[in-house]
Design a protein around this motif. Structure first.
Motif, PDB file in Angstrom:
ATOM      1  N   LEU A  34       0.623  -1.264   0.087  1.00  0.00           N
ATOM      2  CA  LEU A  34       0.094  -0.109   0.026  1.00  0.00           C
ATOM      3  C   LEU A  34       1.022   1.415  -0.048  1.00  0.00           C
ATOM      4  O   LEU A  34       0.784   2.274  -0.456  1.00  0.00           O
ATOM      5  CB  LEU A  34      -0.989  -0.086   0.992  1.00  0.00           C
ATOM      6  N   GLY A  35       1.930   1.267   0.741  1.00  0.00           N
ATOM      7  CA  GLY A  35       3.125   2.473   0.569  1.00  0.00           C
ATOM      8  C   GLY A  35       3.521   2.552  -0.638  1.00  0.00           C
ATOM      9  O   GLY A  35       3.565   3.912  -1.198  1.00  0.00           O
ATOM     10  N   LEU A  36       3.958   1.418  -1.658  1.00  0.00           N
ATOM     11  CA  LEU A  36       4.217   1.823  -2.876  1.00  0.00           C
ATOM     12  C   LEU A  36       3.101   2.285  -3.615  1.00  0.00           C
ATOM     13  O   LEU A  36       3.210   3.211  -4.369  1.00  0.00           O
ATOM     14  CB  LEU A  36       4.789   0.372  -3.411  1.00  0.00           C
ATOM     15  N   VAL A  37       1.718   1.871  -3.552  1.00  0.00           N
ATOM     16  CA  VAL A  37       0.855   2.323  -4.361  1.00  0.00           C
ATOM     17  C   VAL A  37       0.500   3.875  -4.044  1.00  0.00           C
ATOM     18  O   VAL A  37       0.160   4.692  -4.921  1.00  0.00           O
ATOM     19  CB  VAL A  37      -0.420   1.567  -4.067  1.00  0.00           C
ATOM     20  N   ALA A  38       0.530   4.203  -2.643  1.00  0.00           N
ATOM     21  CA  ALA A  38       0.414   5.686  -2.278  1.00  0.00           C
ATOM     22  C   ALA A  38       1.406   6.396  -3.019  1.00  0.00           C
ATOM     23  O   ALA A  38       1.085   7.463  -3.358  1.00  0.00           O
ATOM     24  CB  ALA A  38       0.514   5.784  -0.819  1.00  0.00           C
ATOM     25  N   ARG A  39       2.715   6.034  -2.937  1.00  0.00           N
ATOM     26  CA  ARG A  39       3.819   6.812  -3.276  1.00  0.00           C
ATOM     27  C   ARG A  39       3.419   7.091  -5.090  1.00  0.00           C
ATOM     28  O   ARG A  39       3.623   8.222  -5.629  1.00  0.00           O
ATOM     29  CB  ARG A  39       5.192   6.206  -3.459  1.00  0.00           C
ATOM     30  N   SER A  40       3.059   6.122  -5.611  1.00  0.00           N
ATOM     31  CA  SER A  40       2.693   6.166  -7.121  1.00  0.00           C
ATOM     32  C   SER A  40       1.506   7.265  -7.298  1.00  0.00           C
ATOM     33  O   SER A  40       1.549   8.039  -8.311  1.00  0.00           O
ATOM     34  CB  SER A  40       2.145   5.048  -7.616  1.00  0.00           C
ATOM     35  N   GLN A  41       0.521   7.128  -6.451  1.00  0.00           N
ATOM     36  CA  GLN A  41      -0.840   8.161  -6.657  1.00  0.00           C
ATOM     37  C   GLN A  41      -0.317   9.585  -6.228  1.00  0.00           C
ATOM     38  O   GLN A  41      -0.730  10.468  -6.892  1.00  0.00           O
ATOM     39  CB  GLN A  41      -1.900   7.565  -5.451  1.00  0.00           C
ATOM     40  N   ILE A  42       0.463   9.714  -5.325  1.00  0.00           N
ATOM     41  CA  ILE A  42       0.977  11.013  -4.835  1.00  0.00           C
ATOM     42  C   ILE A  42       1.876  11.630  -5.974  1.00  0.00           C
ATOM     43  O   ILE A  42       1.793  12.804  -6.264  1.00  0.00           O
ATOM     44  CB  ILE A  42       1.736  10.943  -3.530  1.00  0.00           C
ATOM     45  N   ARG A  43       2.637  10.881  -6.663  1.00  0.00           N
ATOM     46  CA  ARG A  43       3.359  11.486  -7.727  1.00  0.00           C
ATOM     47  C   ARG A  43       2.425  11.971  -8.841  1.00  0.00           C
ATOM     48  O   ARG A  43       2.991  12.803  -9.586  1.00  0.00           O
ATOM     49  CB  ARG A  43       4.462  10.322  -8.216  1.00  0.00           C
TER      50      ARG A  43
END
Length: 83
Positions: A34-43
């Motif tokens: 989920l952290g990796l998904v969140a980083r992608s969304q934030i970018r």
């Protein structure tokens, strides 16, 4: 200071990042993903929470490694006893 009538709302914190950080303490591998998904969304968006997502990735990675490490250390003994 902003001019009258031009109040800008700051970007929201990414909810997946918050969820990821919570999950790192419950189910670490899920928190890591989920952290990796969140980083992608934030970018891709203007949301905040990159630091939270990074913390979830780091903590989730460390805790997941601590989960997996004992199995990796014991696996050679198990395989050796099988043959």
């Amino acid at each position: 200071m902003t001019e009258p009538g031009t109040d800008s709302v700051p970007p929201q914190v990414n909810l997946v990042a918050i969820t990821a950080l919570i999950f790192t303490f419950v189910v670490a591998p899920a928190g890591l993903v989920l952290g990796l998904v969140a980083r992608s969304q934030i970018r891709r968006s203007s949301e905040r929470g990159a630091g939270i997502a990074t913390a979830a990735i780091v903590i989730g990675g460390i805790v997941t490694a601590l989960y997996v490490l004992p199995f990796l250390l014991v696996a050679p003994d198990i395989v050796q006893h099988m043959f």
